[in-house]
Design a protein around this motif. Structure first.
Motif, PDB file in Angstrom:
ATOM      1  N   GLY A 139       0.872  -1.179   0.000  1.00  0.00           N
ATOM      2  CA  GLY A 139       0.000   0.000   0.000  1.00  0.00           C
ATOM      3  C   GLY A 139       0.899   1.216   0.000  1.00  0.00           C
TER       4      GLY A 139
ATOM      5  N   THR B 265       2.636   5.036  -0.291  1.00  0.00           N
ATOM      6  CA  THR B 265       2.271   6.379   0.169  1.00  0.00           C
ATOM      7  C   THR B 265       1.712   7.126  -1.032  1.00  0.00           C
ATOM      8  OG1 THR B 265       4.431   7.294  -0.413  1.00  0.00           O
ATOM      9  CG2 THR B 265       4.195   6.468   1.833  1.00  0.00           C
TER      10      THR B 265
ATOM     11  N   SER C  92       6.808   5.917  -1.601  1.00  0.00           N
ATOM     12  CA  SER C  92       7.438   4.787  -0.938  1.00  0.00           C
ATOM     13  C   SER C  92       6.517   3.563  -1.084  1.00  0.00           C
ATOM     14  CB  SER C  92       7.622   5.160   0.532  1.00  0.00           C
ATOM     15  OG  SER C  92       8.477   4.263   1.169  1.00  0.00           O
TER      16      SER C  92
ATOM     17  N   THR D  24       3.015  -7.240   5.376  1.00  0.00           N
ATOM     18  CA  THR D  24       3.037  -8.617   5.891  1.00  0.00           C
ATOM     19  C   THR D  24       2.076  -9.528   5.113  1.00  0.00           C
ATOM     20  OG1 THR D  24       3.469  -7.650   8.057  1.00  0.00           O
ATOM     21  CG2 THR D  24       2.903  -9.983   8.016  1.00  0.00           C
TER      22      THR D  24
ATOM     23  N   LYS E  11       6.292  -9.954   2.338  1.00  0.00           N
ATOM     24  CA  LYS E  11       7.310 -10.187   3.363  1.00  0.00           C
ATOM     25  C   LYS E  11       6.767 -11.138   4.426  1.00  0.00           C
ATOM     26  CE  LYS E  11       6.320  -6.118   6.238  1.00  0.00           C
ATOM     27  NZ  LYS E  11       6.196  -6.139   7.685  1.00  0.00           N
ATOM     28  N   GLY E  12       7.666 -11.944   4.977  1.00  0.00           N
ATOM     29  CA  GLY E  12       7.305 -12.861   6.054  1.00  0.00           C
ATOM     30  C   GLY E  12       6.776 -14.197   5.563  1.00  0.00           C
TER      31      GLY E  12
ATOM     32  N   TYR F  99      11.712 -20.177   5.176  1.00  0.00           N
ATOM     33  CA  TYR F  99      11.570 -20.106   6.635  1.00  0.00           C
ATOM     34  C   TYR F  99      11.417 -21.493   7.282  1.00  0.00           C
ATOM     35  CZ  TYR F  99      10.896 -15.190   5.554  1.00  0.00           C
ATOM     36  OH  TYR F  99      11.059 -13.916   5.084  1.00  0.00           O
TER      37      TYR F  99
ATOM     38  N   CYS G  82       9.507   4.216   5.051  1.00  0.00           N
ATOM     39  CA  CYS G  82       8.635   3.058   4.817  1.00  0.00           C
ATOM     40  C   CYS G  82       7.261   3.585   4.407  1.00  0.00           C
ATOM     41  CB  CYS G  82       8.516   2.237   6.095  1.00  0.00           C
ATOM     42  SG  CYS G  82       7.358   0.864   5.938  1.00  0.00           S
ATOM     43  N   GLN G  83       6.611   2.842   3.497  1.00  0.00           N
ATOM     44  CA  GLN G  83       5.261   3.275   3.062  1.00  0.00           C
ATOM     45  C   GLN G  83       4.264   3.244   4.212  1.00  0.00           C
ATOM     46  OE1 GLN G  83       6.673   0.422   2.208  1.00  0.00           O
ATOM     47  NE2 GLN G  83       5.288  -0.977   3.254  1.00  0.00           N
TER      48      GLN G  83
ATOM     49  N   GLY H 288       2.910  -3.374  10.939  1.00  0.00           N
ATOM     50  CA  GLY H 288       3.501  -4.693  10.728  1.00  0.00           C
ATOM     51  C   GLY H 288       4.127  -5.167  12.030  1.00  0.00           C
TER      52      GLY H 288
ATOM     53  N   LYS I 198       2.571  -7.254  16.522  1.00  0.00           N
ATOM     54  CA  LYS I 198       3.265  -8.331  17.234  1.00  0.00           C
ATOM     55  C   LYS I 198       3.447  -8.039  18.724  1.00  0.00           C
ATOM     56  CE  LYS I 198       3.722 -10.312  13.253  1.00  0.00           C
ATOM     57  NZ  LYS I 198       2.883 -11.462  12.899  1.00  0.00           N
TER      58      LYS I 198
ATOM     59  N   ALA J  50       9.846 -13.260  10.779  1.00  0.00           N
ATOM     60  CA  ALA J  50      10.323 -12.288   9.799  1.00  0.00           C
ATOM     61  C   ALA J  50       9.240 -11.271   9.448  1.00  0.00           C
ATOM     62  CB  ALA J  50      10.757 -13.024   8.541  1.00  0.00           C
ATOM     63  N   ASP J  51       8.054 -11.431  10.047  1.00  0.00           N
ATOM     64  CA  ASP J  51       6.898 -10.616   9.645  1.00  0.00           C
ATOM     65  C   ASP J  51       7.040  -9.122   9.906  1.00  0.00           C
ATOM     66  OD1 ASP J  51       5.791 -12.966   8.953  1.00  0.00           O
ATOM     67  OD2 ASP J  51       4.158 -12.944  10.407  1.00  0.00           O
ATOM     68  N   ALA J  52       7.741  -8.782  10.987  1.00  0.00           N
ATOM     69  CA  ALA J  52       7.711  -7.394  11.449  1.00  0.00           C
ATOM     70  C   ALA J  52       8.951  -6.595  11.045  1.00  0.00           C
ATOM     71  CB  ALA J  52       7.525  -7.376  12.966  1.00  0.00           C
ATOM     72  N   CYS J  53       9.636  -7.047   9.986  1.00  0.00           N
ATOM     73  CA  CYS J  53      10.818  -6.376   9.445  1.00  0.00           C
ATOM     74  C   CYS J  53      12.014  -6.315  10.400  1.00  0.00           C
ATOM     75  CB  CYS J  53      10.483  -4.974   8.946  1.00  0.00           C
ATOM     76  SG  CYS J  53       9.439  -5.000   7.504  1.00  0.00           S
TER      77      CYS J  53
ATOM     78  N   MET K 245      15.343  -9.480   7.329  1.00  0.00           N
ATOM     79  CA  MET K 245      14.347 -10.028   6.389  1.00  0.00           C
ATOM     80  C   MET K 245      14.044 -11.496   6.659  1.00  0.00           C
ATOM     81  SD  MET K 245      14.861  -8.688   2.508  1.00  0.00           S
ATOM     82  CE  MET K 245      13.738  -9.823   1.690  1.00  0.00           C
ATOM     83  N   GLY K 246      14.498 -12.004   7.800  1.00  0.00           N
ATOM     84  CA  GLY K 246      14.265 -13.414   8.116  1.00  0.00           C
ATOM     85  C   GLY K 246      15.184 -14.346   7.359  1.00  0.00           C
ATOM     86  N   LEU K 247      16.294 -13.810   6.841  1.00  0.00           N
ATOM     87  CA  LEU K 247      17.189 -14.612   6.002  1.00  0.00           C
ATOM     88  C   LEU K 247      18.321 -15.263   6.791  1.00  0.00           C
ATOM     89  CD1 LEU K 247      17.403 -12.066   3.044  1.00  0.00           C
ATOM     90  CD2 LEU K 247      15.994 -14.127   3.155  1.00  0.00           C
TER      91      LEU K 247
ATOM     92  N   HIS L 101      13.086  -2.374  11.830  1.00  0.00           N
ATOM     93  CA  HIS L 101      14.378  -1.661  11.745  1.00  0.00           C
ATOM     94  C   HIS L 101      14.182  -0.182  11.450  1.00  0.00           C
ATOM     95  CE1 HIS L 101      14.071  -1.652   7.374  1.00  0.00           C
ATOM     96  NE2 HIS L 101      13.785  -2.935   7.412  1.00  0.00           N
ATOM     97  N   ALA L 102      13.045   0.175  10.859  1.00  0.00           N
ATOM     98  CA  ALA L 102      12.772   1.593  10.566  1.00  0.00           C
ATOM     99  C   ALA L 102      12.116   2.230  11.787  1.00  0.00           C
ATOM    100  CB  ALA L 102      11.891   1.718   9.334  1.00  0.00           C
TER     101      ALA L 102
END
Lengths: 173, 273
Positions: A62, A64, A74, A79, A101-102, A172, B66-67, B146, B150, B178-181, B232-234, B264-265
């Motif tokens: 989504g 900006t 951006s 998630t 992501k995730g 994962y 971040c958006q 995000g 949690k 890894a969901d929450a960056c 990134m969960g990597l 991280h942001a």
């Protein structure tokens, strides 16, 4: 490092291997929570989706607002897990690649294998950087959803990592 | 006695919103750079480099880092000797809306949690603390959801061991995966009441990220980084950049522990009037 261009071909999708970097160029659709809910309702009612989803890519995002003189604002990934209750129905309709992501739910992993799709990871929390890979952005549907409307993007050299491949292998674990 | 006009507060809040969303905190960036330099895992290192590049692009081009420009959380520390001319709450909400519009940020706020409806800019969670002195301190923390999703709280027995508490906090991070960056900053609130511990966990995030030598902090940092979630969960070493803990007196019958994870942001900006 692999490159993929749209329109997608079967071989490209099946050749994706969990954990590898893939550089994507071409058309993708942006859709997140509310757009997924609506598309799911549309499918349940047996009506037509707002775009032909067969062989397409959905990016969970989504953005900006678009600053003056820019193509898009951006636009990083959101998630993916929140889309999971709606995802198997979209895969059944022909969706082939998802970007987010995730981790994903068991049901989605199963559906990815069944419909020979794949799930890609975008650089999370890097929305400003990702905007640099976007060449065009066009509204497609559900404009009333504001930042959650469906957009069609043209991307160039968008770097991604294969999270789940068509065989169901998951980064994962 | 200090007199501050509401209009001034609106302008300050507006500027803080733009700064917080476009300029990554120096202490956060420093931690990310350090993680990048020490990371051995190639993929994790690349993800950390993307985060550093993203911060540079955002600052240079005035784009949101971040958006998800979040639901702004506004901390106000108001000196007893300050008199506001006008409506303080309205001034803050107006400042948020102005700043978010100016920055072309995302309209991420819905007016009703159940009815949802069209999203917009006009909303914030405001926490006001009355302190001594003649100044007004405002901190804007745009918290993305995000990671906010949690958050967890647990009411421990007062006899709980520090091992049990550590286990809970590490489990919260593990379940975020890894969901929450990641790499994360983990805010922890211990004590007070259920609601107050949650507030403390959030408040801990606006504190400077320094390396505390507290046993609890270092144990938690080690425990979380052993989870091998990584950027990134990597995988890799950097799952957590810092653990910030705030505590407060509590009741003999309880021990509330709240965890608020930041991606991280981690964005915040403050001003003192």
């Amino acid at each position: 490092m692999k490159t993929i261009k749209t329109p997608l071909n079967e071989k490209d999708i099946l050749n994706l291997k969990m954990g590898e970097v893939v550089i994507l160029s071409g058309e993708i659709y942006i859709a997140r929570d509310q757009a997924h809910k609506r598309m799911f309702e549309v499918i349940k009612k047996g009506k037509k989706l707002p775009f032909d989803i067969r062989n397409q890519i959905i990016y969970y995002c989504g953005p900006t607002k678009t600053p003056k003189g820019k193509i898009i604002g951006s636009c990083g990934p959101t998630t993916s897990l929140r889309m999971d209750e709606f995802t198997p129905a979209l895969l059944k309709k022909g969706l082939r690649l998802m970007i987010g992501k995730g981790d994903r739910s068991k049901e989605v992993k199963k559906a990815i294998r069944k419909f020979r799709a794949a799930y890609l990871l975008a650089p999370a929390g890097c929305g400003a950087l990702i905007s640099k890979y976007v060449r065009k952005a066009k509204p497609v549907a559900y404009s009333d959803l504001g930042p959650e409307q469906i957009l069609k993007l043209e991307v160039k050299d968008f770097p991604l990592i294969v999270g789940i491949d068509s065989k169901g292998r998951n980064i994962y674990g | 006695m200090k007199v501050i006009k509401a209009e001034k507060i609106t302008k300050v809040v507006s500027d803080l919103c733009v700064k917080a969303n476009c300029v990554l905190r120096k202490d956060v960036l420093r931690k990310i750079r350090a993680a990048y330099l020490s990371e051995k895992n190639k993929k994790a290192k690349a993800a950390l480099l993307a985060i550093i590049n993203n911060a540079q692009i955002a600052q240079k081009e005035k784009l949101a880092i971040c958006q998800d420009t979040g639901l702004p959380f506004v901390f106000i520390e108001m000196g007893q000797g300050v008199k506001i001319i006008g409506n303080l709450k309205q001034a803050v909400i107006r400042g948020i809306a102005q700043g978010y519009k100016k920055g072309n940020f995302r309209e991420s706020i819905v007016s009703h949690p159940l009815k949802r409806g069209k999203s917009h800019y006009s909303g914030a969670v405001i926490n006001t603390d009355i302190v001594t002195g003649n100044s007004l301190k405002i901190t804007v923390l745009p918290k993305g959801f995000g990671c906010e999703n949690k958050s967890q709280i647990k009411m421990f027995n007062p006899t709980a061991s520090s091992g049990e508490i550590k286990k809970f906090i590490i489990e919260v991070v593990k379940s975020a995966g890894a969901d929450a960056c990641p790499p994360y900053v983990v805010g922890v609130g211990i004590g007070g009441t259920a609601d107050y511990a949650s507030l403390l966990a959030k408040k801990a995030l606006i504190n400077k990220l320094t390396t505390y030598n507290l046993r609890l902090t270092t144990d938690l940092l080690k425990g979380i980084n052993n989870l091998n979630i990584g950027p990134m969960g990597l995988g890799g070493k950097a799952t957590c950049l810092a653990v910030n803990i705030e505590h407060y007196p509590t009741h003999i019958a309880g021990l509330p522990v709240a965890v608020n994870i930041s991606c991280h942001a981690l964005r915040s900006a403050s001003a003192k009037l």
